[in-house]
Write an enzyme that holds these catalytic residues in place. Structure first.
Site, short mmCIF file in Angstrom:
data_model
loop_
_atom_site.label_atom_id
_atom_site.label_comp_id
_atom_site.label_asym_id
_atom_site.label_seq_id
_atom_site.Cartn_x
_atom_site.Cartn_y
_atom_site.Cartn_z
N CYS A 46 14.56 -57.75 -7.52
CA CYS A 46 13.86 -58.88 -6.91
C CYS A 46 14.00 -60.15 -7.76
CB CYS A 46 12.40 -58.54 -6.65
SG CYS A 46 11.59 -57.66 -8.00
N1 LIG Z 1 8.56 -53.12 -5.65
C1 LIG Z 1 9.49 -54.07 -5.67
O1 LIG Z 1 9.18 -55.25 -5.54
C2 LIG Z 1 10.92 -53.70 -5.84
C3 LIG Z 1 11.89 -54.72 -5.66
C4 LIG Z 1 13.24 -54.39 -5.83
C5 LIG Z 1 13.61 -53.11 -6.20
N2 LIG Z 1 12.65 -52.17 -6.41
C6 LIG Z 1 13.08 -50.83 -6.83
O2 LIG Z 1 12.94 -49.94 -5.73
C7 LIG Z 1 12.59 -48.64 -6.20
C8 LIG Z 1 11.27 -48.23 -5.56
O3 LIG Z 1 10.30 -49.18 -5.95
P1 LIG Z 1 8.83 -49.20 -5.35
O4 LIG Z 1 8.15 -50.38 -5.93
O5 LIG Z 1 8.88 -49.03 -3.88
O6 LIG Z 1 8.26 -47.87 -6.06
P2 LIG Z 1 6.94 -47.05 -5.74
O7 LIG Z 1 6.03 -47.88 -4.90
O8 LIG Z 1 6.43 -46.54 -7.04
O9 LIG Z 1 7.48 -45.81 -4.86
C9 LIG Z 1 8.32 -44.83 -5.41
C10 LIG Z 1 8.67 -43.81 -4.33
O10 LIG Z 1 9.51 -42.81 -4.91
C11 LIG Z 1 8.91 -41.48 -4.75
N3 LIG Z 1 9.14 -40.77 -6.00
C12 LIG Z 1 8.64 -41.11 -7.23
N4 LIG Z 1 9.13 -40.26 -8.18
C13 LIG Z 1 9.94 -39.38 -7.52
C14 LIG Z 1 10.72 -38.28 -7.96
N5 LIG Z 1 10.76 -37.90 -9.25
N6 LIG Z 1 11.43 -37.60 -7.03
C15 LIG Z 1 11.41 -37.97 -5.73
N7 LIG Z 1 10.66 -39.00 -5.26
C16 LIG Z 1 9.94 -39.71 -6.15
C17 LIG Z 1 7.43 -41.77 -4.47
O11 LIG Z 1 6.86 -40.80 -3.58
P3 LIG Z 1 6.26 -39.40 -4.03
O12 LIG Z 1 5.71 -39.61 -5.42
O13 LIG Z 1 5.23 -39.06 -3.03
O14 LIG Z 1 7.44 -38.47 -3.99
C18 LIG Z 1 7.48 -43.11 -3.72
O15 LIG Z 1 7.74 -42.89 -2.35
C19 LIG Z 1 12.45 -48.75 -7.74
O16 LIG Z 1 13.62 -48.29 -8.35
C20 LIG Z 1 12.26 -50.24 -7.96
O17 LIG Z 1 12.71 -50.67 -9.23
C21 LIG Z 1 11.32 -52.42 -6.22
#
Ligand SMILES: NC(=O)c1ccc[n+]([C@@H]2O[C@H](COP(=O)([O-])OP(=O)(O)OC[C@H]3O[C@@H](n4cnc5c(N)ncnc54)[C@H](OP(=O)(O)O)[C@@H]3O)[C@@H](O)[C@H]2O)c1
Length: 350
Positions: free
Chosen positions: A152
């Protein structure tokens, strides 16, 4: 075309659900979450309750074989380090993979280790991945099987900077970027630093002076400038759900000495941005007196960009605003999917 989301219960996963449920050409075929496995989308996210698909589609455990049987394209909205473990089997099973994590954004495993503190989990795949910034890499995205969707902060910094560096209008040394981010950027997790009482009425810097996103920002800027680029980057958390506002402080390649030189430089900047973005559906170039505002892009795939020249300091100031979850993550990933699958780039995003 069938799409699946691994990590659909997080913030970027939830935004992918929203975008894919209404997408005219893609069917949301599978969503994974370990904690919500067996529960329907509508139950976990009541906001989707009126969508018939959300009532029947249930979260499953994240299983690459099951995902590959169900979907043509799989989005990985998983933590970095975890996503790579899913990408490898999914690619092997013939899926196209769009990864929202940082796992495939860098070309060098050593640089990944330097910034992410561990060995890269799938170094062999790094050369296969395309950096999924549609406005800069449309042709490569079209032919990719593994797309590394940008971060982002990087999107908010790269889209304003790339054309300026490519045309040589600014110096590549001494670039300063200040960014303010909403809290959803930290993910949907319970941690002391992100509790309401810790964040409300608070603005705080973090990750200074070496935030992880510097690795991909500098790699992409270096490619654009064709020389090593190192920048100063200061991210801050502010009490906002979603949104990033970035301010860039830049030195013109040829310093302007008087008003007419400044006006001529200003014309070059306008022409540069128009040449790069006038036809882009998701880049809004603002004309004075307008300045970027996160509220004008929240929930959209649009980045706003504006610039000003400061006659007192001789600097060019460029500002951008985007939604970290949409243009900074899931919207941009769907934009890449549209390019990859030959759909209209705006499908499901306008
Ligand atoms: N948030 C942002 O603004 C943003 C922007 C750009 C990129 N990103 C990237 O996008 C990715 C997701 O970000 P997010 O903010 O959406 O994260 P998040 O809200 O923490 O969600 C993470 C997701 O991954 C699952 N998960 C976590 N650990 C896991 C594991 N070991 N095995 C399988 N599933 C797992 C979680 O569900 P369960 O725990 O229920 O399995 C949840 O659905 C990250 O790499 C982040 O750096 C985020």
């Amino acid at each position: 075309m069938k799409a699946a989301i691994a990590g659909a219960s997080g913030y970027s996963g939830e935004e992918l659900v929203r975008l894919l449920l209404r997408h005219p050409r893609a069917e949301l075929a599978a969503v994974t979450s370990r904690q919500y496995a067996g529960q329907s989308l509508a139950r976990v996210f009541p906001k989707f309750g009126n969508d018939p698909r959300a009532k029947t589609l249930c979260f499953t455990e994240p299983d690459p074989e099951l995902l590959a049987k169900t979907a043509d394209v799989v989005f990985l909205a998983l933590p970095h380090g975890v996503a790579a473990g899913y990408a490898a089997p999914l690619l092997h099973l013939g899926c196209q993979v769009i990864d929202l994590s940082a796992d495939f954004r860098l070309k060098s495993p050593a640089r990944y280790k330097e910034f992410y503190g561990k060995d890269h989990p799938a170094p062999d795949l790094l050369s296969k991945a395309v950096y999924g910034l549609p406005e800069a890499r449309r042709a490569e995205i079209k032919n990719a099987s593994l797309i590394a969707s940008p971060g982002c902060y990087p999107t908010s910094i790269l889209l304003p900077l790339l054309p300026l560096l490519k045309t040589g209008l600014i110096q590549s040394a001494g670039i300063i970027a200040d960014s303010l981010s909403g809290l959803s950027g930290a993910g949907r997790k319970a941690e002391l630093d992100y509790l309401f009482v810790e964040c409300n009425e608070s603005a705080r810097p973090y990750g200074i002076p070496k935030h992880r996103h510097l690795s991909e920002i500098e790699e992409q800027l270096t490619l654009a400038a064709d020389r090593p680029v190192v920048i100063q980057f200061s991210p801050h958390l502010i009490p906002l759900n979603r949104g990033i506002l970035t301010t860039l402080y830049l030195a013109p390649a040829k310093p302007f000495q008087n008003e007419s030189q400044m006006a001529a430089f200003g014309d070059q900047i306008t022409r540069c941005f128009q040449a790069a973005y006038a036809g882009e559906p998701f880049v809004r170039l603002l004309e004075a007196p307008a300045l970027p505002d996160t509220k004008n892009v929240a929930g959209t795939n649009v980045i706003e960009i504006a610039w000003r020249l400061d006659p007192r300091t001789g600097r060019l100031i460029v500002l951008s605003a985007l939604d970290n979850i949409t243009k900074g993550a899931s919207g941009q990933a769907v934009q890449s999917m549209n390019i990859l699958r030959g759909f209209a780039e705006t499908d499901g995003l306008c």
